[in-house]
Design an enzyme around this catalytic site. Structure first.
Site, PDB file in Angstrom:
ATOM      1  N   PRO A 236      43.241  49.946  43.559  1.00 46.06           N
ATOM      2  CA  PRO A 236      42.678  48.761  42.914  1.00 46.06           C
ATOM      3  C   PRO A 236      43.676  47.617  42.881  1.00 46.06           C
ATOM      4  CG  PRO A 236      42.345  50.747  41.578  1.00 46.06           C
ATOM      5  CD  PRO A 236      43.298  51.104  42.663  1.00 46.06           C
ATOM      6  N   GLY A 238      46.326  44.984  41.633  1.00 44.43           N
ATOM      7  CA  GLY A 238      47.305  44.947  40.561  1.00 44.43           C
ATOM      8  C   GLY A 238      48.022  46.243  40.278  1.00 44.43           C
ATOM      9  N   GLY A 240      50.290  47.729  42.228  1.00 45.30           N
ATOM     10  CA  GLY A 240      51.671  47.754  42.704  1.00 45.30           C
ATOM     11  C   GLY A 240      51.842  48.047  44.171  1.00 45.30           C
ATOM     12  N   THR A 242      51.820  45.867  46.846  1.00 49.40           N
ATOM     13  CA  THR A 242      52.761  44.909  47.428  1.00 49.40           C
ATOM     14  C   THR A 242      54.153  45.087  46.837  1.00 49.40           C
ATOM     15  OG1 THR A 242      50.911  43.361  47.663  1.00 49.40           O
ATOM     16  CG2 THR A 242      53.124  42.464  47.908  1.00 49.40           C
ATOM     17  N   GLU A 459      28.013  44.754  14.890  1.00 51.65           N
ATOM     18  CA  GLU A 459      29.304  45.390  15.143  1.00 51.65           C
ATOM     19  C   GLU A 459      29.526  46.591  14.218  1.00 51.65           C
ATOM     20  OE1 GLU A 459      30.835  44.621  17.725  1.00 51.65           O
ATOM     21  OE2 GLU A 459      29.745  42.780  18.164  1.00 51.65           O
ATOM     22  N   HIS A 462      27.858  49.617  15.762  1.00 52.19           N
ATOM     23  CA  HIS A 462      28.695  50.267  16.777  1.00 52.19           C
ATOM     24  C   HIS A 462      29.730  51.185  16.119  1.00 52.19           C
ATOM     25  CE1 HIS A 462      27.212  48.256  20.307  1.00 52.19           C
ATOM     26  NE2 HIS A 462      27.509  47.043  19.861  1.00 52.19           N
ATOM     27  N   ASP A 533      25.670  45.256  25.987  1.00 50.55           N
ATOM     28  CA  ASP A 533      25.461  46.678  25.681  1.00 50.55           C
ATOM     29  C   ASP A 533      24.409  47.277  26.602  1.00 50.55           C
ATOM     30  OD1 ASP A 533      27.241  46.285  23.621  1.00 50.55           O
ATOM     31  OD2 ASP A 533      25.682  45.943  22.122  1.00 50.55           O
TER      32      ASP A 533
END
Length: 653
Positions: A236, A238, A240, A242, A459, A462, A533
């Site tokens: 994926p 980001g 590492g 490179t 919230e 949840h 959701d």
């Protein structure tokens, strides 16, 4: 001193752009001034000229037929009149005569007849003469102007491409087919090493071995083995890939050529293949050596896919040349190719076969132990509190890549500086994680009391459902402060699992539906606030049915194609199966929705109490839920949560 004299004797180089500018300016001047004279005679209308002629003020009229221009010369008596005082013109006429007026006329014959008629009628001494503007050279040069401009622009573009964007006088036009790879060798100061690459132990071991191949080839070839041709870093964004290549460049004591896949692509036919040949030629001359191609999917895509217009022939030619260079006649075994991509599924199968990219090194997202090591690397330059718990930070960032963690560390330093602190503490890191995941806080967003109450119960729903379910992720924080595009959020600390069972997925879906279920239980109404959701649970349910084969009605089938060969225009199942899949997805989601409603009805008083606390404080943590609900019944291990001092800090902000 001798060196200074040598420099003084050097002739200054004249930039070619000055020459281009002078040529264009000359041609534009010729175009603007008609290739003839620079003049500033007063321009008058034909009616004014006729009036002056009838009054006897005109001594001579010179008619230039090819430009349909007339030059008017006044008598000495006329120049003394007030009306003609501003006719003292300044300019240059090749004949040396400066006209007092200049005018443009239409039809030549009618204009001459009108002048002759007025002269005869008024018995005027005015003379009418004719002339031709003779500037053949100027007309010829003006006709060449478009060609000169086109050639100049073409030379400019070729020079830019041959010199990599520079315009030096020494640039060569025919360097367009040369490789743009940047060379790192023992003379180059490359500071990145394997010590700067935290985590990624397996991938690091693989690339270290590649460097070892080139340093000590006899160690591996003494038993008859061959050095690998190439290694592909897949993972994926980001993670590492490179950075690993930079570490190889820093550690290897062999020449290292680095470039991007897009550096091969050019608007001219054959340039990509020419650059590939030149790259491998340079690498073979300096062998043993390493070539690193970042984002190789720019040229390595599978050939013949969706090629309706034939527009990608140049890219395919570049890929064909790369395939030949990596494993063809005359291949040099002392050149190893490293490449990186996050789109391995679109690469050509010929590129992926053994003998070209012999090894595929998967660079995955870091686990909690690797995240701790990455934090230690990025925390080195920061001024942080000595009591900072790096284990806590690693556990608070599940699913973060190495680039994300670097961003968290940088963002935390910016937040601490914004608050005027002298050191970065734990709360700054938590705020940085919230900022990156949820977006910027919008405390000044206008929200009505009814909307705020609905958000609080959503919230709280949840939080309540996730607290009551065994396999749901443990809660970290709940907030009704708007962030980014969301009006509220519940933050969890998911368990990092390698395999997921159906009951775990169903519990997570039930907790996700807890927000809409709370609105239904408390207000007997639902709203649009559950969009994200619903999107999440729909993807999870579809994955259960069509990808992982976890549905009893559909069976142990998967319609997932890991090779990427499946066309998006056709479905791998019949219309009857599509109907069955849709019904099964809807049934799973509705079942978890009703389950969430039942849990909330059984705990309605505690749900209301939690929502009221949330309305009062706007941000609540795990401690608040423990006061209301008691210890979490299914908690098997201690999860790290935010302490009371962090709640106080949030409230003070």
């Amino acid at each position: 001193m001798a060196k200074d004299n040598k420099n003084l004797n050097k002739k200054p180089k004249v930039s070619p752009y000055w020459i281009y500018g002078i040529i264009i300016a000359v041609f534009l001047g010729l175009q603007l001034f008609g290739g003839s004279a620079f003049q500033s005679s007063k321009i008058i209308k034909t009616s004014e000229f006729i009036n002056y002629l009838e009054q006897g003020d005109v001594e001579e009229v010179v008619i230039i037929s090819n430009t349909k221009t007339a030059r008017v010369y006044l008598t000495d008596e006329a120049l003394k009149k007030d009306i003609h005082k501003d006719t003292q013109s300044k300019g240059f006429i090749p004949s040396g005569n400066i006209p007092n007026y200049t005018l443009k006329f239409g039809d030549l014959g009618n204009f001459e007849d009108r002048i002759d008629e007025i002269i005869k009628k008024n018995n005027l001494p005015t003379s009418r003469n004719a002339d031709i503007e003779n500037n053949a050279l100027g007309d010829f040069l003006i006709s060449l102007l478009p060609f000169v401009l086109i050639i100049g622009v073409w030379i400019f573009i070729m020079r830019r491409m041959s010199s990599g964007g520079g315009g030096g006088a020494g640039g060569q036009i025919f360097n367009i087919g040369k490789s743009k790879a940047k060379l790192f060798d023992e003379k180059t100061d490359t500071k990145t090493s394997f010590k700067d690459v935290a985590g990624l132990e397996g991938a690091k071991e693989e690339v270290q071995e590649i460097v070892d191949f080139l340093k000590f080839p006899e160690k591996y070839t003494s038993l008859g083995g061959k050095i690998p041709k190439g290694a592909l870093l897949v993972g994926p964004p980001g993670t590492g890939k490179t950075l690993l290549a930079k570490a190889v460049a820093g550690e290897a004591k062999v020449p290292f050529f680095s470039l991007s896949g897009s550096d091969f692509v050019e608007m001219f036919v054959g340039v990509g293949a020419s650059r590939v040949r030149d790259l491998f030629k340079q690498a073979k001359e300096k062998s043993p050596s390493i070539i690193f191609i970042d984002e190789i999917d720019a040229i390595g895509r599978a050939r013949g896919k969706n090629n309706f217009s034939g527009s990608n022939d140049e890219r395919e030619n570049t890929l064909n040349q790369l395939l030949t260079e990596m494993d063809g006649f005359g291949t040099n075994t002392n050149v190893i190719v490293l490449a990186a991509t996050n789109r391995a599924d679109v690469l050509d199968s010929a590129l992926m076969r053994a003998g070209r990219f012999d090894r595929q090194i998967y660079v995955d997202l870091p686990d909690v132990r690797e995240r701790k090591e990455i934090f230690e690397v990025h925390l080195r330059p920061l001024k942080k509190e000595e009591t900072l718990d790096i284990d806590f930070l690693a556990k608070q960032t599940p699913g973060f890549s190495g680039a994300d963690i670097a961003n968290v560390c940088n963002e935390s330093a910016l937040i601490a500086a914004r608050k005027g602190k002298k050191a970065v503490n734990k709360q700054d890191f938590l705020d940085a994680v919230d900022r990156i995941v949820g977006g910027l806080e919008k405390k000044n967003k206008i929200i009505t009391p009814d909307e705020k109450k609905a958000i609080a119960f959503h919230e709280a729903g949840h939080a309540t459902v996730s607290w009551m379910l065994e396999h749901a992720a443990p809660l970290v924080k709940v907030t009704i402060v708007p962030r980014g595009q969301s009006l509220g959020a519940a933050w969890y600390l998911p368990e990092e699992r390698l395999i997921v069972r159906p009951e775990q997925m169903l519990d997570e879906m039930c907790a996700t539906m807890g927000g809409r279920a709370a609105e239904k239980v408390i207000f007997d109404k639902i709203s649009t606030g559950a969009l994200s959701d619903l999107e999440k649970v729909t993807k999870q349910a579809r994955g259960m049915v069509t990808v992982y084969g976890l549905s009893d009605k559909v069976g142990n089938l998967t319609y997932y194609d890991s090779s990427g060969q499946q066309s998006g225009f056709t479905k791998p199942y019949s219309e009857e199966t599509a109907v069955l899949i849709d019904k099964e997805i809807s049934s799973i989601i509705e079942e978890q929705y009703q389950r969430a409603i039942k849990i909330l009805k059984d705990n309605k008083d505690k749900l209301t109490e939690l929502a009221e606390v949330l309305l009062e404080k706007e941000v609540i943590f795990k401690d608040n839920l423990e006061k209301i609900f008691g210890k979490r019944p299914f908690e098997k291990k201690e999860f790290i949560s935010d302490k009371k001092e962090e709640i106080t800090s949030e409230e003070e902000e």
